[in-house]
Design an enzyme around this catalytic site. Structure first.
Site, mmCIF file in Angstrom:
data_model
loop_
_atom_site.group_PDB
_atom_site.id
_atom_site.type_symbol
_atom_site.label_atom_id
_atom_site.label_comp_id
_atom_site.label_asym_id
_atom_site.label_seq_id
_atom_site.Cartn_x
_atom_site.Cartn_y
_atom_site.Cartn_z
ATOM 1 N N ASN A 101 0.802 -1.142 -0.140
ATOM 2 C CA ASN A 101 -0.046 0.043 0.101
ATOM 3 C C ASN A 101 0.792 1.115 0.118
ATOM 4 O OD1 ASN A 101 -1.565 2.260 1.248
ATOM 5 N ND2 ASN A 101 -3.451 0.431 1.362
ATOM 6 N N HIS A 146 -3.574 0.646 -3.624
ATOM 7 C CA HIS A 146 -3.554 -0.381 -2.486
ATOM 8 C C HIS A 146 -2.399 -1.686 -2.957
ATOM 9 C CE1 HIS A 146 -7.823 0.630 -1.136
ATOM 10 N NE2 HIS A 146 -7.197 1.349 -1.431
ATOM 11 N N GLU A 187 -2.920 -5.039 -3.119
ATOM 12 C CA GLU A 187 -2.989 -5.671 -4.192
ATOM 13 C C GLU A 187 -2.836 -5.090 -5.736
ATOM 14 O OE1 GLU A 187 -5.491 -6.606 -0.623
ATOM 15 O OE2 GLU A 187 -4.983 -5.094 -1.538
ATOM 16 N N SER A 229 -7.697 -8.716 4.388
ATOM 17 C CA SER A 229 -8.722 -9.152 3.582
ATOM 18 C C SER A 229 -8.908 -8.089 2.715
ATOM 19 C CB SER A 229 -10.108 -9.346 4.496
ATOM 20 O OG SER A 229 -11.246 -9.564 3.853
ATOM 21 N N CYS A 248 -10.305 -5.023 0.094
ATOM 22 C CA CYS A 248 -11.311 -4.171 0.145
ATOM 23 C C CYS A 248 -12.190 -4.482 -0.983
ATOM 24 C CB CYS A 248 -10.858 -2.848 0.382
ATOM 25 S SG CYS A 248 -10.059 -2.284 -1.201
ATOM 26 N N CYS A 299 -10.346 -3.673 -4.211
ATOM 27 C CA CYS A 299 -9.315 -5.004 -4.576
ATOM 28 C C CYS A 299 -9.915 -6.221 -4.868
ATOM 29 C CB CYS A 299 -8.271 -5.202 -3.358
ATOM 30 S SG CYS A 299 -7.132 -3.647 -3.271
ATOM 31 N N ASP A 302 -8.376 4.950 5.475
ATOM 32 C CA ASP A 302 -7.862 3.974 4.533
ATOM 33 C C ASP A 302 -8.875 3.032 4.148
ATOM 34 O OD1 ASP A 302 -5.995 3.075 2.705
ATOM 35 O OD2 ASP A 302 -5.745 1.332 3.868
#
Length: 149
Positions: free
Chosen positions: A45, A56, A58, A81, A83, A86, A146
């Protein structure tokens, strides 16, 4: 997905999360692995560092992997996990599975992904949980910003 291999791959994402934290950012890391286990891309991130709300972990790992004809059979490994943003990336590009370090501090869209045929493995990794809990405690305003709260 073999849990032992998933934990090995998670170590790459944790390294990225720690790099992000060392840069003054949010400690979330990710890595994208190919069907044959090749590391395709990794990232963390960078929302704070770049002033970019879409930076982010990912998406950084995905971008680092570059263009491919298909993402079928690939595995996204992330410390937290994913968001909704993503999760949408995973679904849009047909990433086959997601390995999640933890979903205790934030329960993102992985249930939705599972409902759409994406294989999900939540490892409940104590290091990932501790990293995010410490960050959220030390940086509550940044953490709330965030996660879109």
């Amino acid at each position: 997905m073999d849990e032992r291999l998933a934990r090995v791959w998670l170590a790459t994402a944790v390294e990225e999360a720690r790099a992000g934290l060392a840069e003054g950012g949010i400690p979330i890391g990710a890595a994208l692995y190919g069907p044959d286990g090749t590391l395709l891309g990794r990232g963390h991130n960078r929302r704070v560092q770049d002033g970019d709300p879409s930076a982010h972990a990912e998406t950084a790992a995905f971008r680092a992997a570059g263009r491919r004809r298909t993402y079928r059979g690939t595995t996204m490994v992330t410390t937290l996990s994913p968001c909704w943003y993503c999760s949408g990336l995973v679904r849009q590009f047909g990433i086959s599975r997601v390995v999640i370090g933890e979903a205790t501090t934030f329960h993102g869209g992985h249930d939705w992904l599972a409902g759409h045929g994406v294989e999900i493995l939540v490892l409940a990794d104590p290091e990932c949980v501790a990293l995010m809990r410490a960050f959220a405690q030390d940086n509550p305003e940044l953490w709330q910003e965030d996660i879109g709260e």
